[in-house]
Design an enzyme around this catalytic site. Structure first.
Site, short mmCIF file in Angstrom:
data_model
loop_
_atom_site.label_atom_id
_atom_site.label_comp_id
_atom_site.label_asym_id
_atom_site.label_seq_id
_atom_site.Cartn_x
_atom_site.Cartn_y
_atom_site.Cartn_z
CD GLU A 116 33.62 47.87 44.72
OE1 GLU A 116 34.79 47.65 44.40
OE2 GLU A 116 32.77 46.97 44.86
CG HIS A 233 37.88 42.00 51.74
ND1 HIS A 233 37.09 42.62 52.67
CD2 HIS A 233 37.49 42.47 50.54
CE1 HIS A 233 36.24 43.41 52.04
NE2 HIS A 233 36.46 43.34 50.75
NE ARG A 279 39.37 45.56 48.81
CZ ARG A 279 38.90 44.75 47.89
NH1 ARG A 279 39.67 43.83 47.38
NH2 ARG A 279 37.67 44.87 47.47
CG HIS A 340 39.74 39.41 49.07
ND1 HIS A 340 38.61 38.62 49.02
CD2 HIS A 340 39.49 40.48 48.27
CE1 HIS A 340 37.72 39.20 48.22
NE2 HIS A 340 38.24 40.32 47.75
NE ARG A 375 41.77 42.62 44.15
CZ ARG A 375 40.45 42.43 44.23
NH1 ARG A 375 39.72 42.35 43.14
NH2 ARG A 375 39.85 42.33 45.41
#
Ligand code: FAD
Length: 526
Positions: A116, A233, A279, A340, A375
């Protein structure tokens, strides 16, 4: 004074997501566990997690690499010790999850590890393609229901904790099913009540995420920290009717491209990792590109990928989009940023303990320091397991008190049916929070927002009687105030927190945390 029912227990666990269920399964080895959840068991962020759970399992990978990636994503703000605890325990905890019955996806007999955004190796386990959270939640629920020491209570709303001299004595709840107040008499409460996505108008989170745990813990005397760091997000589906759901990062990981209104791929102009940049970078780039064309979304393009592959790899997303009339392999998907993940929360040490004796926090509600200012994807499901285990290990060293003093004299407000005013307050604040404490923040807008939130807090106090809608609105306004007050105090941009009037990092803020507690209602810097 309203009547209440009293239930004695060794451990009260609040929340039926990964953190609550997994910790309960550990604690049931040493005592009786009551798990409460304010809706049905499945309603949790865990249920909706798609991408997967990170663990060091590949021969090419190591805990050092996972640590480096986590620190890098955290933008110089992680607690290194907490990160080491997280990454060194990842494989053990995930193997335990498999033993408990979770079935991850395999390829040719080996766990299928995905890569990811911001992970330097393939280390993300997934289940049923993109239904990882559902598989984990279902397997943990099954194990909990089979466990003779665990009792699950649905539609049981935690209102407040009961303390005496900074020690837990119990918790006050409202049961929708029993239509009465319930008091759990216990010396140990494990808060696993998740995040606060619902405080923002656009969110990927389910409706239970109203930040209750943070607000309840604060009222009981706990310390709340790092609340300015809310991860947005970048790619939630933006439908014309306002409903939203997450389009996982793995869609970009598998080759999805972001295009603006004119069809141009833009991420290469913003970051060398393009669509797989951190992100916050992707979220701000999307806002900028959308604004250029006076839109609230950009387009995600996977039309160059094979239809069968998309259906097999992303069954849930594929089907949900189809329900909205979008064919992944043929149509562009409208996407935009949504709240998110709550990075801050109830301050804990490396064993999940808070500053209140007997109160522990685990999962998204906790602020352990592992995520720093941002995160790393797939680390949060893992956090629930790793710190849940450590809470159990800490409590297992204690001599569990079986005799509790148990008498409570509580003055309880009358329950009332009317919810209109509280519901309106919620809607207004969610819109304001998105607008003024969302992806791009500014001093004057935050000042105005805080004033409006404080007015809202006064309005809720004036409401007569109580019900879950009123408690939730009270909690959401309080959490909104923590987010906006700390966003105003932190005069720099770092990780998920971006100030247009302070657009760069300020090294003076590198090791500084903003903390709220009952003595410091306006927050202090430590
Ligand atoms: C759409 C989506 C996709 C995600 N994808 C991933 C991913 O791929 N990988 C990853 O690592 N993370 C992912 N995340 C984040 C991750 O899912 C969450 O951080 C994690 O599941 C949190 O687990 P938790 O147990 O702490 O809280 P939750 O799973 O949110 O559970 C909280 C529980 O507390 C209960 N509760 C709350 N307030 C009260 C109250 N007052 N009284 C009683 N009960 C209460 C709720 O009803 C719920 O049962 C995703 C999140 C979302 C929303």
């Amino acid at each position: 004074m309203s009547e209440f029912e009293k239930i004695e227990t060794d451990f009260l666990v609040v929340g039926s997501g990964i953190a609550g269920l997994y910790t309960s399964l550990q604690l049931s080895g040493i005592g009786e566990v009551k798990v409460i959840t304010k809706d049905e068991i499945k309603e949790s962020s865990t249920e909706y997690a798609q991408g997967g759970i990170a663990a060091v399992l590949d021969k090419e990978d190591s805990w050092r690499l996972h640590k480096e990636d986590t620190l890098e994503a955290g933008d110089g703000f992680c607690d290194e010790k907490a990160v080491e605890v997280l990454v060194k325990n990842s494989s053990k905890r995930v193997k335990e999850l498999i033993e408990l019955g979770t079935q991850f996806d395999y390829i040719e007999g080996e766990l299928d590890l995905a890569r990811e955004g911001a992970h330097s190796r393939r280390r993300v386990l997934h289940a049923r393609g993109d239904a990882t959270g559902q598989e984990i939640r279902e397997s943990l629920t099954k194990a909990a229901k089979k466990d003779g020491e665990i009792e699950l209570f649905e539609r049981m709303f935690l209102i407040d904790l009961i303390t005496n001299e900074q020690k837990i004595r119990g918790a006050l709840c409202w049961s929708d099913e029993r239509e009465r107040y319930v008091v759990y008499s216990t010396d140990h409460v494990i808060l696993a009540s998740g995040g606060c996505g619902m405080v923002f108008q656009n969110t990927t989170n389910p409706k239970v995420t109203t930040g209750d745990g943070v607000s309840v813990a604060y009222r009981a005397g706990a310390e709340i920290t790092d609340m300015e760091f809310i991860q947005f997000h970048p790619t939630a589906f933006h439908s014309s009717n306002g409903s939203s759901f997450l389009i996982s990062e793995t869609v970009r990981g598998e080759g999805g491209l972001l295009r603006n209104e004119e069809g141009d791929r833009f991420m290469l102009e913003y970051h060398e990792d393009a669509e797989l940049a951190p992100r916050d970078v992707v979220a701000r780039a999307i806002v900028k590109e959308a604004k250029k064309f006076e839109k609230d979304h950009v387009w995600l393009d996977v039309t160059h990928l094979d239809d069968d592959f998309l259906r097999g790899r992303f069954p849930k997303i594929y089907q949900t989009l189809q329900d909205f009339g979008i064919k992944m392999a043929e149509d562009l998907i409208p996407v935009g940023p949504s709240a998110h993940y709550m990075i801050g929360g109830v301050k804990t040490d490396l064993h999940g303990s808070t500053n209140i004796e007997g109160l522990y926090a685990c999962g998204e509600v906790a602020s352990t320091g592992v995520h720093g200012a941002n995160r790393l994807a797939s680390n949060s499901l893992l956090e629930g397991l790793v710190f849940g285990k450590r809470i159990y290990e800490k409590i297992a060293e204690e001599d569990i008190e079986k005799e509790r003093s148990g008498e409570f004299d509580l003055d309880l407000p009358d329950f009332q049916e009317e919810t209109g005013k509280a519901a309106d307050l919620k809607d207004q604040m969610r819109e304001l929070m998105m607008d003024k404490a969302g992806i791009v923040r500014k001093e004057d807008e935050l000042v105005e927002l805080i004033k409006r939130l404080e007015d809202g807090i006064k309005s809720v106090e004036d409401l007569k009687g109580f019900n879950p809608e009123i408690w939730e609105s009270k909690n959401m306004l309080q959490v909104g105030k923590f987010v906006s007050k700390s966003a105003l105090m932190r005069e720099e941009s770092r990780g998920a927190h971006y100030r247009a009037d302070h657009p760069t990092k300020n090294e003076d803020w590198k090791d500084k945390h903003i903390v709220f507690d009952r003595e410091h209602t306006e927050g202090y810097v430590t």
